[in-house]
Write a protein that holds these residues in place. Structure first.
Motif, PDB file in Angstrom:
ATOM      1  N   UNK A  29       0.881  -1.161   0.000  1.00  0.00           N
ATOM      2  CA  UNK A  29       0.000   0.000   0.000  1.00  0.00           C
ATOM      3  C   UNK A  29       0.920   1.212   0.000  1.00  0.00           C
ATOM      4  N   UNK A  30       0.774   2.063  -1.007  1.00  0.00           N
ATOM      5  CA  UNK A  30       1.675   3.201  -1.153  1.00  0.00           C
ATOM      6  C   UNK A  30       0.887   4.484  -1.353  1.00  0.00           C
ATOM      7  N   UNK A  50      -2.423  -5.221  10.388  1.00  0.00           N
ATOM      8  CA  UNK A  50      -2.041  -4.718   9.063  1.00  0.00           C
ATOM      9  C   UNK A  50      -2.745  -5.488   7.953  1.00  0.00           C
ATOM     10  N   UNK A  51      -2.832  -6.807   8.092  1.00  0.00           N
ATOM     11  CA  UNK A  51      -3.496  -7.623   7.065  1.00  0.00           C
ATOM     12  C   UNK A  51      -4.982  -7.268   6.978  1.00  0.00           C
ATOM     13  N   UNK A  52      -5.607  -7.054   8.117  1.00  0.00           N
ATOM     14  CA  UNK A  52      -7.016  -6.661   8.125  1.00  0.00           C
ATOM     15  C   UNK A  52      -7.185  -5.297   7.465  1.00  0.00           C
ATOM     16  N   UNK A  53      -6.304  -4.378   7.794  1.00  0.00           N
ATOM     17  CA  UNK A  53      -6.345  -3.045   7.196  1.00  0.00           C
ATOM     18  C   UNK A  53      -6.151  -3.142   5.681  1.00  0.00           C
ATOM     19  N   UNK A  54      -5.222  -3.996   5.263  1.00  0.00           N
ATOM     20  CA  UNK A  54      -4.962  -4.132   3.825  1.00  0.00           C
ATOM     21  C   UNK A  54      -6.196  -4.676   3.101  1.00  0.00           C
ATOM     22  N   UNK A  75       2.571   0.740   3.887  1.00  0.00           N
ATOM     23  CA  UNK A  75       3.134  -0.462   4.509  1.00  0.00           C
ATOM     24  C   UNK A  75       3.172  -1.582   3.484  1.00  0.00           C
ATOM     25  N   UNK A  76       3.894  -2.625   3.847  1.00  0.00           N
ATOM     26  CA  UNK A  76       4.054  -3.797   2.992  1.00  0.00           C
ATOM     27  C   UNK A  76       3.786  -5.036   3.837  1.00  0.00           C
ATOM     28  N   UNK A  77       3.101  -5.995   3.257  1.00  0.00           N
ATOM     29  CA  UNK A  77       2.938  -7.313   3.868  1.00  0.00           C
ATOM     30  C   UNK A  77       3.676  -8.313   2.997  1.00  0.00           C
ATOM     31  N   UNK A 108      -1.759  -1.487  -3.991  1.00  0.00           N
ATOM     32  CA  UNK A 108      -2.714  -0.388  -4.026  1.00  0.00           C
ATOM     33  C   UNK A 108      -1.900   0.899  -3.937  1.00  0.00           C
ATOM     34  N   UNK A 109      -2.080   1.755  -4.938  1.00  0.00           N
ATOM     35  CA  UNK A 109      -1.370   3.033  -5.001  1.00  0.00           C
ATOM     36  C   UNK A 109      -2.402   4.154  -4.985  1.00  0.00           C
TER      37      UNK A 109
END
Length: 190
Positions: free
Chosen positions: A23-24, A162-166, A130-132, A79-80
């Protein structure tokens, strides 16, 4: 924070991943940057980097991009923010080349590229990029990099958040097809 024994460096973790999720909201993720775009980003850093260091970093960034096509290929979700795509980094031709590259990468079978449109004022990504990463035979981890400070997140609860947010971010972003159409419109408007 002490990193797990299996963590050597981010590039190694990225290379071993079976799934990468980005996500950027400030820049195009490094794996998606063209050479000219990466060079322009490094050249504008403050304090200034010397030319040799810029070239070393550009070369390292480009070398990492083999991750997108190595076998077996990882699943890559990205996702950008639309604002990132509208910000012309480098000269006009550099920006156009970057948009064309995003369209090309979005067509790869293992890549899902989505855009978070500007008309979504409230969404789950407002806390920052962030990155997963899901490495082979290892638990998923998170990675944050802001202002040249990086943090590997291995705590299962923090990674779960973070995974849930993503998941929320992806559901709020445009579909890959609509995202590609938006990038193509931005390219035509150049």
């Amino acid at each position: 924070m002490k990193h797990p024994v299996w963590f050597k460096d981010y590039a190694k973790l990225e290379a071993d991943a079976v799934e990468l999720s980005y996500y950027s909201n400030h820049t195009v993720p490094g794996l998606f940057q063209t050479e000219a775009h990466a060079r322009a980003l490094y050249a504008m850093r403050k304090p200034l980097l010397d030319e040799d260091l810029i070239e070393q970093r550009v070369a390292a960034r480009l070398a990492r991009q083999v991750v997108l096509t190595k076998r077996p290929v990882p699943m890559v979700n990205c996702v950008i923010e639309e604002a990132v795509l509208r910000r012309p980094i480098g000269e006009r031709d550099v920006h156009e080349e970057q948009l064309v590259e995003l369209i090309r990468l979005g067509r790869l079978r293992n890549v899902e590229l989505q855009v978070m449109p500007l008309d979504h004022p409230e969404h789950a990504g407002l806390g920052g990029p962030f990155i997963l990463l899901t490495p082979t035979r290892r638990p998923q981890v998170g990675y944050l990099e802001v202002q040249n400070i990086s943090r590997l997140i291995t705590d299962p609860e923090e990674v779960r958040v973070l995974a849930s947010r993503y998941g929320c971010i992806r559901s709020q972003a445009l579909t890959p097809r609509k995202s590609s159409a938006l990038i193509e419109r931005l390219l035509k408007d150049q």
